[in-house]
Design a protein around this motif. Sequence first.
Motif, PDB file in Angstrom:
ATOM      1  N   THR A  90      16.956 -29.799  26.522  1.00  0.00           N
ATOM      2  CA  THR A  90      17.510 -28.449  26.644  1.00  0.00           C
ATOM      3  C   THR A  90      18.979 -28.499  27.079  1.00  0.00           C
ATOM      4  O   THR A  90      19.775 -27.667  26.632  1.00  0.00           O
ATOM      5  N   VAL A 119       9.735 -26.458  23.012  1.00  0.00           N
ATOM      6  CA  VAL A 119      11.081 -25.893  22.952  1.00  0.00           C
ATOM      7  C   VAL A 119      11.238 -25.234  21.587  1.00  0.00           C
ATOM      8  O   VAL A 119      10.937 -25.835  20.560  1.00  0.00           O
ATOM      9  N   THR A 164      11.846 -22.261  26.308  1.00  0.00           N
ATOM     10  CA  THR A 164      10.837 -23.276  26.626  1.00  0.00           C
ATOM     11  C   THR A 164       9.508 -22.608  26.915  1.00  0.00           C
ATOM     12  O   THR A 164       9.416 -21.400  27.074  1.00  0.00           O
TER      13      THR A 164
END
Length: 129
Positions: free
Chosen positions: A18, A47, A30
């Motif tokens: 991320t 994700v 997420t």
Amino acid sequence: MSHFSKIKTKIRNVESLTAALTDLGIEWKTGSQPVRGYKGDTRTAAVIIEQENGYDIGFSSNGNNEYELVADLQFWQQNWSVDRFISQVTQRYAYHTVVTEATKQGFQVAEERNQNDGSIKLVVQRWSA
């Protein structure tokens, strides 16, 4: 019939992933969420990158402590090709992984330089008494 493609990666850490996506200016979410595909087909991913066309890109655990890219590539809508996207994400992922692990071991980044070939040179140091 599913149109989803799965592309293997060496990504193992969601936090570094991320951080890499953020570095690249890519918005992400997420949590266990559906990746939207052709004719309402979905896959679950950790994700998610939502695309304006309604078809998503996801990173899903493959059960071997790695995440793979999951998407309906027919509806790919990113600034880079799939290969270039994975290359960019992987480079930034590696950067964050190295910095995080070095920090855990008491090192700090002393120098960082972008090289002409696109690579990044990191120099880390640790002072001992």
